[in-house]
Design a protein around this motif. Structure first.
Motif, PDB file in Angstrom:
ATOM      1  N   MET A  82       0.820  -1.254   0.106  1.00  0.00           N
ATOM      2  CA  MET A  82       0.079   0.112  -0.202  1.00  0.00           C
ATOM      3  C   MET A  82       0.920   1.147   0.122  1.00  0.00           C
ATOM      4  O   MET A  82       0.575   2.290  -0.605  1.00  0.00           O
ATOM      5  CB  MET A  82      -0.781  -0.054   1.192  1.00  0.00           C
ATOM      6  N   THR A  83       1.821   1.226   0.825  1.00  0.00           N
ATOM      7  CA  THR A  83       2.973   2.525   0.930  1.00  0.00           C
ATOM      8  C   THR A  83       3.492   2.723  -0.338  1.00  0.00           C
ATOM      9  O   THR A  83       3.669   3.807  -0.841  1.00  0.00           O
ATOM     10  CB  THR A  83       3.727   2.249   1.827  1.00  0.00           C
ATOM     11  N   LEU A  86       0.999   4.286  -2.829  1.00  0.00           N
ATOM     12  CA  LEU A  86       0.838   5.466  -2.421  1.00  0.00           C
ATOM     13  C   LEU A  86       2.014   6.335  -2.837  1.00  0.00           C
ATOM     14  O   LEU A  86       1.804   7.524  -3.470  1.00  0.00           O
ATOM     15  CB  LEU A  86       0.815   5.715  -0.809  1.00  0.00           C
ATOM     16  N   ARG A  90       1.933   9.507  -5.548  1.00  0.00           N
ATOM     17  CA  ARG A  90       2.094  10.832  -5.338  1.00  0.00           C
ATOM     18  C   ARG A  90       3.333  11.157  -6.280  1.00  0.00           C
ATOM     19  O   ARG A  90       3.394  12.419  -6.432  1.00  0.00           O
ATOM     20  CB  ARG A  90       2.477  10.929  -3.699  1.00  0.00           C
ATOM     21  N   HIS A  95      -2.639  13.108  -6.268  1.00  0.00           N
ATOM     22  CA  HIS A  95      -2.802  13.362  -4.782  1.00  0.00           C
ATOM     23  C   HIS A  95      -4.173  13.139  -4.249  1.00  0.00           C
ATOM     24  O   HIS A  95      -4.401  12.413  -3.032  1.00  0.00           O
ATOM     25  CB  HIS A  95      -2.383  14.763  -3.953  1.00  0.00           C
ATOM     26  N   ALA A  98      -4.295   9.315  -3.854  1.00  0.00           N
ATOM     27  CA  ALA A  98      -3.422   8.927  -2.816  1.00  0.00           C
ATOM     28  C   ALA A  98      -4.244   9.253  -1.416  1.00  0.00           C
ATOM     29  O   ALA A  98      -4.357   8.483  -0.380  1.00  0.00           O
ATOM     30  CB  ALA A  98      -2.083   9.637  -2.977  1.00  0.00           C
ATOM     31  N   ASP A  99      -4.852  10.365  -1.261  1.00  0.00           N
ATOM     32  CA  ASP A  99      -5.451  10.621  -0.327  1.00  0.00           C
ATOM     33  C   ASP A  99      -6.661   9.756   0.166  1.00  0.00           C
ATOM     34  O   ASP A  99      -6.986   9.256   1.456  1.00  0.00           O
ATOM     35  CB  ASP A  99      -6.052  12.406  -0.302  1.00  0.00           C
ATOM     36  N   LEU A 101      -7.250   6.805  -0.907  1.00  0.00           N
ATOM     37  CA  LEU A 101      -6.400   5.465  -0.512  1.00  0.00           C
ATOM     38  C   LEU A 101      -5.875   5.501   0.945  1.00  0.00           C
ATOM     39  O   LEU A 101      -6.220   4.479   1.623  1.00  0.00           O
ATOM     40  CB  LEU A 101      -5.431   4.879  -1.381  1.00  0.00           C
ATOM     41  N   GLU A 102      -5.581   6.345   1.322  1.00  0.00           N
ATOM     42  CA  GLU A 102      -4.877   6.414   2.620  1.00  0.00           C
ATOM     43  C   GLU A 102      -5.970   6.507   3.542  1.00  0.00           C
ATOM     44  O   GLU A 102      -5.930   5.883   4.514  1.00  0.00           O
ATOM     45  CB  GLU A 102      -4.176   7.704   2.752  1.00  0.00           C
ATOM     46  N   MET A 105      -7.116   2.917   4.012  1.00  0.00           N
ATOM     47  CA  MET A 105      -6.031   2.273   4.748  1.00  0.00           C
ATOM     48  C   MET A 105      -6.281   2.442   6.357  1.00  0.00           C
ATOM     49  O   MET A 105      -5.970   1.582   7.135  1.00  0.00           O
ATOM     50  CB  MET A 105      -4.530   2.689   4.225  1.00  0.00           C
ATOM     51  N   GLN A 106      -6.360   3.734   6.726  1.00  0.00           N
ATOM     52  CA  GLN A 106      -6.735   4.271   8.096  1.00  0.00           C
ATOM     53  C   GLN A 106      -7.917   3.907   8.558  1.00  0.00           C
ATOM     54  O   GLN A 106      -8.149   4.299   9.632  1.00  0.00           O
ATOM     55  CB  GLN A 106      -6.278   5.532   8.449  1.00  0.00           C
TER      56      GLN A 106
END
Length: 310
Positions: A82-83, A86, A90, A95, A98-99, A101-102, A105-106
């Motif tokens: 995942m990282t 990301l 980016r 972005h 990416a936001d 997806l982040e 993930m969280q």
């Protein structure tokens, strides 16, 4: 294939030839020796392959990622991949994706939590069908599930009802059932009914007092823990706690008028409820208050016990 490098003459599998050749770091012009694949199909793009072919193509990379994850990230391959994804997004200035997806993930997700959707439905006075219509429209127009479906809201609602949390009274209460899964019960059960006692027809739904109290305290779990933390009483999580409750009963006016249309019907709604006023915990020979209701007369902190239509 036999390795053409002097003093090597090793026989290598076709697939591993390039990898073997790269081990001869001392050798110049390695490209001259690299095996040329003449003819054959051009390589398909990774994303157009079947899942099995993707696994086959990436097996070497997966091995490296797995080794890295086990060494650096406690075996969390998903987090490493995942990282990487990301960083790739980016690097290409994507972005927004990416936001999103982040957020997923969280555990935040791009959609709203079912409890938030339930609060929106209740506070905007939407019926279930109106909410469902809005949910479908937003999903169709935006292509994303921002609001949660009705069944998710019903599940979230159950957690707010007495009887959802199992509990045990120590010592057990006299004349009270040990069963904790208590939903809504008939408000007039256990009361001897006669026409003289009740000149009006009543419909009542009520919760069992002890189940409602447990539900209210479970609902306040965060406030209780924060209060204990603020007073440095983390060692006293087992109590004993003293909970002071104020009981109240209020008429809710003429129900027929609240719904608008139609003739005025002589229907009155009555609510029996309680409010948790303050909670204290005993430690040593003293007792410290860890929670106090700031607005004890507010409707928002009333926990319903019985709703009755007269």
């Amino acid at each position: 294939i036999r390795c053409p490098v002097k003093e090597c003459d090793e026989e290598i599998l076709h697939g591993k030839y390039g990898q073997h050749l790269s081990s001869h770091k001392e050798m110049k012009d390695r490209e001259l020796y690299s095996y040329i694949n003449k003819g054959g199909r051009p390589r398909q793009h990774l994303l157009s392959l079947t899942r099995r072919a993707q696994k086959h193509r990436l097996r070497e990379l997966k091995r490296h990622v797995k080794a890295f994850a086990e060494k650096e990230e406690g075996g969390d391959i998903k987090a490493v991949c995942m990282t990487l994804f990301l960083l790739a997004l980016r690097a290409k200035n994507e972005h927004k994706q990416a936001d999103e997806l982040e957020a997923i993930m969280q555990g935040r997700g791009s959609g709203l939590h079912p409890a938030v959707c339930l609060a929106i439905r209740v506070n905007t006075f939407l019926s279930c069908s109106q909410y469902h219509k809005m949910y479908r429209t937003v999903k169709a127009v935006s292509g994303r599930q921002i609001f949660q479906p009705l069944h998710a809201l019903r599940t979230a609602e159950k957690a707010l009802l007495p009887g959802y949390h199992p509990f045990e009274w120590k010592p057990p209460l006299k004349n009270v059932s040990t069963n904790t899964e208590v939903g809504i019960i008939d408000g007039l059960s256990g009361l001897p009914l006669s026409i003289d006692d009740y000149p009006v027809d009543t419909i009542a739904k009520r919760f069992r007092y002890d189940a409602a109290l447990v539900c209210a305290l479970k609902d306040m779990e965060e406030e209780i823990l924060e209060g204990m933390k603020a007073k440095n009483l983390d060692n006293y999580l087992d109590g004993p706690f003293t909970v002071v409750v104020k009981e109240s009963c209020d008429g809710m006016g003429d129900v027929s008028e609240k719904h608008g249309s139609g003739p005025a019907v002589p229907e009155k709604a009555v609510r029996f409820s309680f409010t948790v006023m303050h909670i204290s915990v005993a430690h040593g020979n003293e007792s410290t208050k860890i929670f106090e209701e700031v607005k004890p007369n507010s409707e928002l902190c009333c926990k319903p016990l019985c709703l009755m239509l007269a």
